[in-house]
Design an enzyme around this catalytic site. Structure first.
Site, PDB file in Angstrom:
ATOM      1  N   TYR A   1       0.749  -1.347   0.047  1.00  0.00           N
ATOM      2  CA  TYR A   1      -0.036  -0.208   0.114  1.00  0.00           C
ATOM      3  C   TYR A   1       0.849   1.188   0.001  1.00  0.00           C
ATOM      4  CZ  TYR A   1      -3.211   3.646   1.598  1.00  0.00           C
ATOM      5  OH  TYR A   1      -3.941   4.788   1.632  1.00  0.00           O
TER       6      TYR A   1
ATOM      7  N   GLY B   1      -6.053   4.919   0.038  1.00  0.00           N
ATOM      8  CA  GLY B   1      -7.581   4.978   0.387  1.00  0.00           C
ATOM      9  C   GLY B   1      -8.395   4.034  -0.219  1.00  0.00           C
TER      10      GLY B   1
END
Length: 515
Positions: free
Chosen positions: A51, A58
């Protein structure tokens, strides 16, 4: 010079760097941790989906980003989230945010390049501070918008404060002799993903609140002194049977401030002596009004709340609060929510409630002195002129009353005011930066009310002409404040005097006046 990154920063360290601009230097061990974290992230992230390295952010995290675009991704993140509104934080608050963010990176769990922490250290020492806007952060994913503006300044875009002057970032870097950051892997995400904005503002709130409590104790002591109260309500014996640290701290401080006063009376001497009680009705109250008699019980919880806030927010300052966490020791990267600002948000809400109660105490003590029917000692509004023709402190009481009322409304907690957003990815948030900003406003207001109380007490001292009977410490405060706000009899505008007294109270601690 203060070494940062080696041991935990204390509130005192933070204050020295922030307010007194003491230079900082990177601890050698911290430098090694930062380098090791970056090296591990660079190696570990090859051929993995991580990530914020090669994904969107998000709710867009399911989209993979090509290797060719991973650096541009970081710039896109910073620029897209530099979308704050409202006013620009003053450079002192921006500096507080920078210090807090640097200390997070120095824990060695962020995977940032060493150039980032070296640049932020140089910027803090040069007083080069990015412009940060007050509106935007919801406090989970941390202070995304505020910290995006911090990051925007670090990469040399937007505007900055350079030694207190607002200017384009490129100009500020040139004047400071520094070069903006070039992103390496994940500096964009690591800069904006955390609690450092609410933490920086929260720590400054705590510093200011400590001084405010000291002033409230001092002015409450003068209030009691001028009313010639009995000494038992702040005695060791009465307070020690209530098992709260804050109450006993306030009581001890009260006794210290009033030591040597010739105006405080002994109940044993006056009311426990048979020779003095030969009346059926006494002009003096046997027990004072609560705003005089219950200071230790009112300010005690305020002090305890302040100590709790300090412990919690200093812990946050020294914590790893971004995401994901790059863990060199365990050779892994952990995803979670250390950016969530609930700890700071909750403490700021409790602190603003405590400071509002302090403001209410100050306003009630002020009202007691201005109402001649209550105190039965001073002319209405402590008017040193002609009653009916002059007005004394009558006009300025409105300011104290309305400001106290504003604090009461501002004390509704942000902690319980979560609104889902970000495509419901952020479905419960802390609103921590809002909480810190509202607490700042409450503290601003409290200083205003306390300043009006101080001005009124000076007029009361002059009405009684009791300067030589005061304790050495309360007399020193009277003398120092009278240099700022001279005695007045004839009416004149008080707004400039109020501003001077308030500024002086914020700049000076009572202990420095005592000598």
């Amino acid at each position: 010079m203060i070494q940062v990154g080696g041991t935990k920063l204390s509130l005192k360290d933070f204050e020295e760097i922030l307010l007194y601009k003491k230079p900082i230097a990177l601890d050698k061990a911290a430098i090694e941790r930062v380098q090791a974290s970056f090296d591990f992230l660079k190696q570990f992230s090859n051929h993995k989906l991580i990530y914020g390295i090669n994904t969107g952010f998000g709710p867009m995290a399911q989209y993979k980003v090509s290797d060719d675009n991973i650096l541009q991704l970081q710039y896109n993140l910073i620029r897209s989230h530099s979308s704050g509104g409202g006013t620009v934080l003053n450079p002192l608050l921006g500096r507080a945010v920078m210090i807090a963010r640097l200390n997070n990176h120095l824990q060695g769990y962020s995977g940032v390049h060493l150039e980032l922490v070296e640049l932020m250290t140089a910027m803090i020492n040069a007083d080069l501070v990015p412009c940060i806007y007050e509106h935007g952060g919801v406090g989970a994913s941390g202070d995304l918008v505020q910290l995006a503006h911090l990051a925007l300044g670090v990469i040399g875009e937007g505007e900055v404060w350079y030694q207190g002057q607002l200017m384009p970032a490129a100009q500020g870097f040139e004047l400071a002799g520094l070069k903006p950051l070039q992103v390496h892997i994940r500096e964009g995400l690591s800069l904006i993903n955390g609690t450092s904005a609410m933490t920086g503002v929260g720590l400054l709130n705590i510093i200011r609140a400590h001084k405010l409590v000291d002033w409230s104790v001092t002015l409450s002591a003068i209030t009691n002194e001028l009313m010639e109260v009995y000494d038992d309500h702040f005695s060791h014996e009465l307070n020690i049977v209530k098992h709260h640290k804050g109450q006993n701290y306030i009581a001890a401080a009260f006794r210290d401030v009033l030591a040597g006063s010739q105006m405080i009376r002994s109940r044993s001497e006056h009311l426990y002596n048979p020779e003095n009680i030969q009346h059926d009705v006494f002009e003096d109250k046997v027990q004072e009004y609560y705003s005089l008699r219950c200071v230790t019980q009112v300010l005690g919880p305020v002090y305890d709340a302040l100590v709790q806030a300090e412990n919690t927010v200093v812990n946050e300052l020294n914590s790893v609060n971004d995401n994901p966490v790059v863990d060199v020791a365990n050779q892994n990267i952990f995803h979670g929510g250390n950016f969530h600002g609930d700890y700071v948000s909750f403490e700021m809400d409790k602190l603003k409630i405590a400071i509002t109660k302090l403001t209410m105490l100050s306003e009630r003590q002020l009202n007691y002195f201005l109402n001649s029917r209550l105190n039965q000692k001073f002319p209405p509004f402590v008017n040193l002129g002609v009653l009916g023709f002059n007005f004394g402190m009558q006009g300025i009481q409105f300011t104290a009353t309305s400001t106290t009322a504003e604090n009461q409304t501002l004390s509704f907690p942000m902690y319980v005011h979560s609104i889902p957003n970000n495509n419901d990815n952020q479905d419960i948030v802390s609103m921590g930066f809002n909480a810190a900003q509202l607490t700042k406003k409450v503290i601003d207001n409290a200083y205003e009310v306390v300043a009006i109380q101080a001005m009124t007490l000076l007029q009361a001292v002059d009405y009684l002409e009791c300067q030589e009977k005061m304790s050495p410490k309360t007399k020193a405060v009277y003398d120092a404040l009278r240099n700022i706000f001279p005695k007045f009899v004839e009416d004149s505008p008080l707004y400039k005097s109020l501003a001077k007294v308030r500024t002086w109270l914020e700049a000076n601690a009572p202990a420095t006046i005592y000598g």
